[in-house]
Scaffold this active site. Sequence first.
Site, PDB file in Angstrom:
ATOM      1  N   ASN A   8      38.146  41.308  39.774  1.00 52.09           N
ATOM      2  CA  ASN A   8      37.696  40.720  38.694  1.00 52.09           C
ATOM      3  C   ASN A   8      39.015  40.557  37.659  1.00 52.09           C
ATOM      4  O   ASN A   8      39.937  41.341  37.589  1.00 52.09           O
ATOM      5  CB  ASN A   8      37.032  41.970  37.641  1.00 52.09           C
ATOM      6  CG  ASN A   8      36.576  41.760  36.287  1.00 52.09           C
ATOM      7  OD1 ASN A   8      37.195  41.084  35.406  1.00 52.09           O
ATOM      8  ND2 ASN A   8      35.403  41.889  36.107  1.00 52.09           N
ATOM      9  N   HIS A  11      41.342  40.814  32.939  1.00 51.67           N
ATOM     10  CA  HIS A  11      42.224  41.262  32.229  1.00 51.67           C
ATOM     11  C   HIS A  11      43.589  40.597  32.369  1.00 51.67           C
ATOM     12  O   HIS A  11      44.746  40.867  31.698  1.00 51.67           O
ATOM     13  CB  HIS A  11      42.250  42.827  32.509  1.00 51.67           C
ATOM     14  CG  HIS A  11      41.152  43.401  32.001  1.00 51.67           C
ATOM     15  ND1 HIS A  11      40.967  43.762  30.673  1.00 51.67           N
ATOM     16  CD2 HIS A  11      40.243  44.310  32.583  1.00 51.67           C
ATOM     17  CE1 HIS A  11      39.833  44.267  30.605  1.00 51.67           C
ATOM     18  NE2 HIS A  11      39.370  44.582  31.740  1.00 51.67           N
ATOM     19  N   HIS A  44      33.813  37.703  33.551  1.00 56.16           N
ATOM     20  CA  HIS A  44      32.778  37.963  32.668  1.00 56.16           C
ATOM     21  C   HIS A  44      33.174  37.184  31.278  1.00 56.16           C
ATOM     22  O   HIS A  44      34.138  37.548  30.848  1.00 56.16           O
ATOM     23  CB  HIS A  44      32.896  39.500  32.533  1.00 56.16           C
ATOM     24  CG  HIS A  44      31.818  39.816  31.403  1.00 56.16           C
ATOM     25  ND1 HIS A  44      31.788  41.224  30.933  1.00 56.16           N
ATOM     26  CD2 HIS A  44      30.758  39.248  30.855  1.00 56.16           C
ATOM     27  CE1 HIS A  44      30.403  41.227  30.366  1.00 56.16           C
ATOM     28  NE2 HIS A  44      30.150  40.315  30.215  1.00 56.16           N
ATOM     29  N   ARG A  46      32.375  36.934  28.029  1.00 55.31           N
ATOM     30  CA  ARG A  46      31.493  37.629  27.329  1.00 55.31           C
ATOM     31  C   ARG A  46      31.073  36.726  25.728  1.00 55.31           C
ATOM     32  O   ARG A  46      31.896  35.654  25.332  1.00 55.31           O
ATOM     33  CB  ARG A  46      32.758  38.497  26.517  1.00 55.31           C
ATOM     34  CG  ARG A  46      32.410  39.765  27.511  1.00 55.31           C
ATOM     35  CD  ARG A  46      33.299  41.008  26.986  1.00 55.31           C
ATOM     36  NE  ARG A  46      33.156  42.229  27.660  1.00 55.31           N
ATOM     37  CZ  ARG A  46      32.131  42.994  27.356  1.00 55.31           C
ATOM     38  NH1 ARG A  46      31.394  42.916  26.169  1.00 55.31           N
ATOM     39  NH2 ARG A  46      32.031  44.200  28.036  1.00 55.31           N
ATOM     40  N   GLU A  71      29.628  36.867  35.843  1.00 54.63           N
ATOM     41  CA  GLU A  71      28.861  37.876  34.866  1.00 54.63           C
ATOM     42  C   GLU A  71      28.748  37.383  33.532  1.00 54.63           C
ATOM     43  O   GLU A  71      29.528  37.090  32.897  1.00 54.63           O
ATOM     44  CB  GLU A  71      29.740  39.229  34.859  1.00 54.63           C
ATOM     45  CG  GLU A  71      30.022  39.995  36.019  1.00 54.63           C
ATOM     46  CD  GLU A  71      31.126  41.033  35.935  1.00 54.63           C
ATOM     47  OE1 GLU A  71      31.470  41.317  34.763  1.00 54.63           O
ATOM     48  OE2 GLU A  71      31.473  41.734  36.837  1.00 54.63           O
ATOM     49  N   THR A 102      31.992  47.177  29.835  1.00 55.24           N
ATOM     50  CA  THR A 102      30.191  47.254  29.978  1.00 55.24           C
ATOM     51  C   THR A 102      30.115  48.852  30.314  1.00 55.24           C
ATOM     52  O   THR A 102      30.389  49.299  31.558  1.00 55.24           O
ATOM     53  CB  THR A 102      30.020  46.409  31.289  1.00 55.24           C
ATOM     54  OG1 THR A 102      30.736  45.257  31.201  1.00 55.24           O
ATOM     55  CG2 THR A 102      28.428  46.455  31.345  1.00 55.24           C
ATOM     56  N   GLU A 152      24.104  45.328  41.759  1.00 60.55           N
ATOM     57  CA  GLU A 152      25.519  45.841  41.699  1.00 60.55           C
ATOM     58  C   GLU A 152      25.310  47.579  40.799  1.00 60.55           C
ATOM     59  O   GLU A 152      24.858  47.747  39.804  1.00 60.55           O
ATOM     60  CB  GLU A 152      26.267  44.995  40.945  1.00 60.55           C
ATOM     61  CG  GLU A 152      27.637  45.829  40.829  1.00 60.55           C
ATOM     62  CD  GLU A 152      28.773  44.643  40.602  1.00 60.55           C
ATOM     63  OE1 GLU A 152      28.859  43.487  40.764  1.00 60.55           O
ATOM     64  OE2 GLU A 152      29.876  45.200  39.923  1.00 60.55           O
ATOM     65  N   HIS A 193      32.837  48.942  38.863  1.00 58.94           N
ATOM     66  CA  HIS A 193      33.155  49.731  37.506  1.00 58.94           C
ATOM     67  C   HIS A 193      33.983  51.052  37.618  1.00 58.94           C
ATOM     68  O   HIS A 193      33.527  51.778  38.279  1.00 58.94           O
ATOM     69  CB  HIS A 193      31.799  49.951  36.717  1.00 58.94           C
ATOM     70  CG  HIS A 193      32.255  49.723  35.194  1.00 58.94           C
ATOM     71  ND1 HIS A 193      32.579  48.848  34.338  1.00 58.94           N
ATOM     72  CD2 HIS A 193      33.091  51.006  34.394  1.00 58.94           C
ATOM     73  CE1 HIS A 193      33.156  49.046  33.199  1.00 58.94           C
ATOM     74  NE2 HIS A 193      33.362  50.444  33.141  1.00 58.94           N
TER      75      HIS A 193
HETATM   76  N1  PXP Z   1      31.101  44.957  37.896  1.00 56.67           N
HETATM   77  C1  PXP Z   1      30.890  44.593  36.683  1.00 56.67           C
HETATM   78  C2  PXP Z   1      29.346  44.116  36.531  1.00 56.67           C
HETATM   79  C3  PXP Z   1      31.476  44.751  35.602  1.00 56.67           C
HETATM   80  O1  PXP Z   1      31.002  44.384  34.353  1.00 56.67           O
HETATM   81  C4  PXP Z   1      32.905  45.420  35.610  1.00 56.67           C
HETATM   82  C5  PXP Z   1      33.809  45.200  34.399  1.00 56.67           C
HETATM   83  O2  PXP Z   1      33.088  45.800  33.581  1.00 56.67           O
HETATM   84  C6  PXP Z   1      33.467  45.344  37.024  1.00 56.67           C
HETATM   85  C7  PXP Z   1      32.548  45.315  37.958  1.00 56.67           C
HETATM   86  C8  PXP Z   1      34.768  45.621  37.201  1.00 56.67           C
HETATM   87  O3  PXP Z   1      35.108  46.811  36.571  1.00 56.67           O
HETATM   88  P1  PXP Z   1      36.712  47.576  36.194  1.00 56.67           P
HETATM   89  O4  PXP Z   1      37.391  46.503  35.465  1.00 56.67           O
HETATM   90  O5  PXP Z   1      36.519  48.776  35.833  1.00 56.67           O
HETATM   91  O6  PXP Z   1      37.125  47.648  37.702  1.00 56.67           O
END
Ligand code: PXP
Length: 239
Positions: A8, A11, A44, A46, A71, A102, A152, A193
Amino acid sequence: MKKRLGVNIDHVATLRNARGEKHPDPYTVALEVLKSGADSITVHLREDRRHIKDIDLKVLSSNKSIPINLEIASDPIMVKIALKYKPSYICLVPEKRNEITTEGGLNLKKNKNKIKKILEIFNSNSIRTSLFINPSLQDIKLSKILGSKCIEIHTGKISNQIKYNKDYSKELIKIKKCAFYAKKIGLEVHAGHGMDYKTAQILNRIKQIEEFNIGHFIIGESVSYGISKVVKKFINILR
Ligand code: PXP
């Protein structure tokens, strides 16, 4: 079975947006991530566009060799955007404006009609569908009924328990049971997550989990341990 890693990169965009300029560039990072062996790129989009912007999605999806896991909230505008860019995968997630990230899985019971319709649209457009849910057998059963191809599992709770040295055994059993049941009824199982190295190691022992989507920790570690290379490059320039 080869376990897949989705990275992901939200960031990276957070960092870029802090300056309102072009650097660091999510597209460049996406290419590096895939070159390093990851399987897909998660973003994602948003509602408030706090990190990934529409232009990022446009640029990323213009390169058809990038497997994008998009996402989105269960919202008609987001569905329209997704259909425009046709990512390889869609994961429906809950979204609250005031949350930092999330915070939990989807409320499937409350939103079942809406979610079912959205899943139908993506399934018929050959986009792999997934629902971000809490580890609950009821939600897994409902995910299958609503027509999702994958689930997921939200791993935020166990990740925090592991991080803060708390007893995580109950949550681990719950996730194991859910992964087993989901696979048994024909759903592909993903996890995401809050994961770090230790959480990933622990959850990777669950053989039914095929895909891990990890973001914040990877970006954090990249800053911590990638900085040395960059500082050395500057020292080379300056001295
Ligand atoms: N999977 C989903 C569905 C998410 O919404 C997120 C981000 O919140 C992640 C994975 C990745 O989470 P993280 O950034 O905490 O590793």
